[in-house]
Enzyme design. Structure first.
Site: not given
Ligand code: F6R
Length: 251
Positions: A67, A136, A138, A143
């Site tokens: 992303d 959550n 994701h 989301e």
């Molecule tokens: C990152 C991504 C997100 C993260 C998720 C967890 O490219 O796509 O889905 O993997 O938000 O983030 P952290 O590792 O910062 O807890």
């Protein structure tokens, strides 16, 4: 889903690094799916350390990131392109034209989404996709409520996600409101998935992942439909599962 429970974040990172290196050793032209965020940072550090010792050659590897924020150029310090350059790419010999990340400043975002998905189909899909998980549920920026048949698409970030990511920006207002992300179907195209979760704040999400039915309300639950997922989780992120009787083998 195969589950590996590690003592702490460091051993989780080591284990993830090992699995990535094994993939590249088995398949020198492997396509790797990569993630940003805090969780993979330790894995990237281990990959860099190991690369410096001459263990793994990335010259034929291709990478796809999940992303990118909309509106940030690749040289913006909070863009995911910048993150990947700083945290990993600049230390490895993966050719820069083999590192794909959605373009968050494309003139036509719909076209950019289609272009990215086409690239995944033509060059990929990833042999190994690294994932983190949001509190959550994701994955990528998909989301809750994202259709499981989604491919690369444009999304509006949930307020909870913007707040969680605000720690990387000066103020909450600076956090972009939109992003471009690989969809659930795009992620599930990967041949193998490595999901990482560390720390107490992920305990609830891991519990839900392993105990709830597969439902679009909890995007990560889609991973239960993939044939080859390995979850590497540390004790803190696993404790709620364990308290309710989960099986495990600690490494
Ligand atoms: C990152 C991504 C997100 C993260 C998720 C967890 O490219 O796509 O889905 O993997 O938000 O983030 P952290 O590792 O910062 O807890």
């Amino acid at each position: 889903m195969k589950i590996i429970v590690t003592k702490d974040y460091e051993s989780l990172s080591l284990r993830a690094c090992q699995l990535i290196e094994e993939e590249v050793e088995r398949r020198p032209d492997a396509v790797l799916g990569l993630a940003t965020g805090s969780t993979p940072l330790g894995t990237y550090k281990q990959m860099i350390r190991s690369y410096k010792h001459g263990r793994t050659d990335y010259q034929h590897v291709t990478t796809f990131n999940l992303d990118e924020y909309v509106g940030l150029t690749g040289d913006h310090p909070q863009s995911y392109r910048f993150f990947m350059e700083e945290q990993l790419f600049k230390y490895l010999n993966v050719p820069s034209n083999h590192t794909y990340i959605p373009n968050g400043t494309a003139d036509d975002m719909e076209e950019e989404c289609e272009r990215y998905e086409r690239l995944i189909d033509e060059i990929g899909p990833p042999d190994l996709q690294l994932l983190g998980i949001g509190q959550n549920g994701h994955i990528g920026f998909n989301e809750p409520g994202t259709p499981f048949d989604s491919e690369t698409h444009l999304i509006k970030l949930a307020e909870s996600t913007r707040k969680a990511n605000a720690r990387f920006f000066d103020t909450l207002e600076d956090v972009p409101t939109r992003a471009i992300t690989m969809g659930i179907r795009s992620i599930l195209k990967s041949k193998r998935i490595l999901l990482l979760a560390s720390g107490e704040r992920k305990a609830e999400a891991i519990y839900r992942l392993l105990n709830e039915v597969v439902d679009e309300k909890f995007p990560a639950s889609s991973l239960n439909r993939h044939a080859d997922v390995t979850l590497i989780v540390d004790e803190k992120a696993y404790h709620k599962v364990e308290e309710t009787g989960g099986n495990r083998s600690v490494e």
